[in-house]
Scaffold this motif. Structure first.
Motif, short mmCIF file in Angstrom:
data_model
loop_
_atom_site.label_atom_id
_atom_site.label_comp_id
_atom_site.label_asym_id
_atom_site.label_seq_id
_atom_site.Cartn_x
_atom_site.Cartn_y
_atom_site.Cartn_z
N ASP A 12 10.76 21.63 21.95
CA ASP A 12 11.21 22.25 20.71
C ASP A 12 12.64 22.75 20.91
O ASP A 12 12.92 23.49 21.86
N ALA A 13 13.52 22.35 20.01
CA ALA A 13 14.92 22.74 20.12
C ALA A 13 15.37 23.42 18.84
O ALA A 13 14.81 23.21 17.77
N ARG B 172 12.09 18.87 16.76
CA ARG B 172 11.38 18.35 17.93
C ARG B 172 12.23 17.25 18.56
O ARG B 172 12.63 16.30 17.88
N VAL B 173 12.50 17.36 19.85
CA VAL B 173 13.37 16.40 20.53
C VAL B 173 12.73 15.94 21.84
O VAL B 173 11.68 16.44 22.25
N ARG B 174 13.40 14.97 22.46
CA ARG B 174 13.05 14.57 23.82
C ARG B 174 14.29 14.72 24.69
O ARG B 174 15.38 14.29 24.31
N VAL C 271 20.13 13.83 24.57
CA VAL C 271 18.88 14.21 23.93
C VAL C 271 18.64 13.31 22.71
O VAL C 271 19.59 12.84 22.08
N THR C 272 17.38 13.00 22.40
CA THR C 272 17.05 12.17 21.25
C THR C 272 16.01 12.88 20.38
O THR C 272 15.46 13.91 20.77
N ILE C 273 15.73 12.28 19.22
CA ILE C 273 14.66 12.81 18.38
C ILE C 273 13.33 12.58 19.07
O ILE C 273 13.23 11.83 20.04
#
Length: 199
Positions: free
Chosen positions: A103-104, A152-154, A163-165
């Motif tokens: 969570d970002a 929400r990211v990865r 970082v990505t979605i």
């Protein structure tokens, strides 16, 4: 009785496979560059991906008969297009497997230099909601979150990629993967047939 030119066919298949493997290796490198934390890295990676097929192609054409020049040109064009699309697939493919869901929080919206880019392609600076760690920038979102919103990211545990979605493999990624597979198969048949005798 005339015999089928098996030796030429095997030679064509072998050289084509070497060219495809070498091209794939260069595509992975350019894809890693394209997955960097800024638009500059994306541009550099994509620009270099235009040349990812050249080393494999040059190796393939050694010893190829003169009459296959047309085949070779088409093969190079096919591989070049596949390389550009392939470079765009490295980031989502890797992050979908290795990225850690997190969570970002959007800390601020980063504007591009030009007004056109500012309007169409804003980048969102995000930080880990729990630790406050800066995670980098998100690009090309389907929504427009505001500062303070949670997304929400990865994130890459190795720190290689931006970082990505949360779901980096959308419809574009799947379609692009299908196109790359078809192009790769086409290049294989073009390359294998390029070493066959003309008569």
């Amino acid at each position: 009785m005339r015999h089928y030119p098996w030796r030429a066919l095997i030679k064509g298949i072998w050289r084509t496979l070497v060219a495809l493997v070498l091209t794939t290796a260069f595509v992975i490198v350019t894809g890693i560059l394209a997955g960097g934390p800024s638009f500059t890295w994306l541009a550099v990676g994509l620009a270099l991906s235009l040349f990812a097929a050249v080393p494999g192609y040059l190796l393939y054409r050694l010893g190829a008969p003169d009459h296959s020049a047309g085949n070779r040109v088409v093969m190079l064009l096919v591989l070049t297009f596949a390389s550009v699309l392939g470079a765009l697939l490295v980031l989502p493919a890797y992050m979908s497997r290795e990225g850690v869901p997190t969570d970002a929080q959007v800390t601020h919206v980063v504007r591009a230099v030009s007004k056109v880019s500012e309007k169409r392609f804003p980048a969102y600076q995000v930080a880990d909601r729990t630790t406050g760690e800066n995670l980098g920038r998100l690009r090309f979102l389907s929504t427009e979150p505001k500062v303070g919103d949670t997304v929400r990211v990865r994130k890459d545990p190795r720190g290689w990629f931006n970082v990505t979605i949360a779901d980096p493999t959308g419809r574009f990624t799947k379609l692009a993967a299908l196109v790359v597979a078809v192009l790769g198969l086409s290049a294989f048949f073009l390359g294998a047939g390029g070493h066959m005798p003309d008569d």
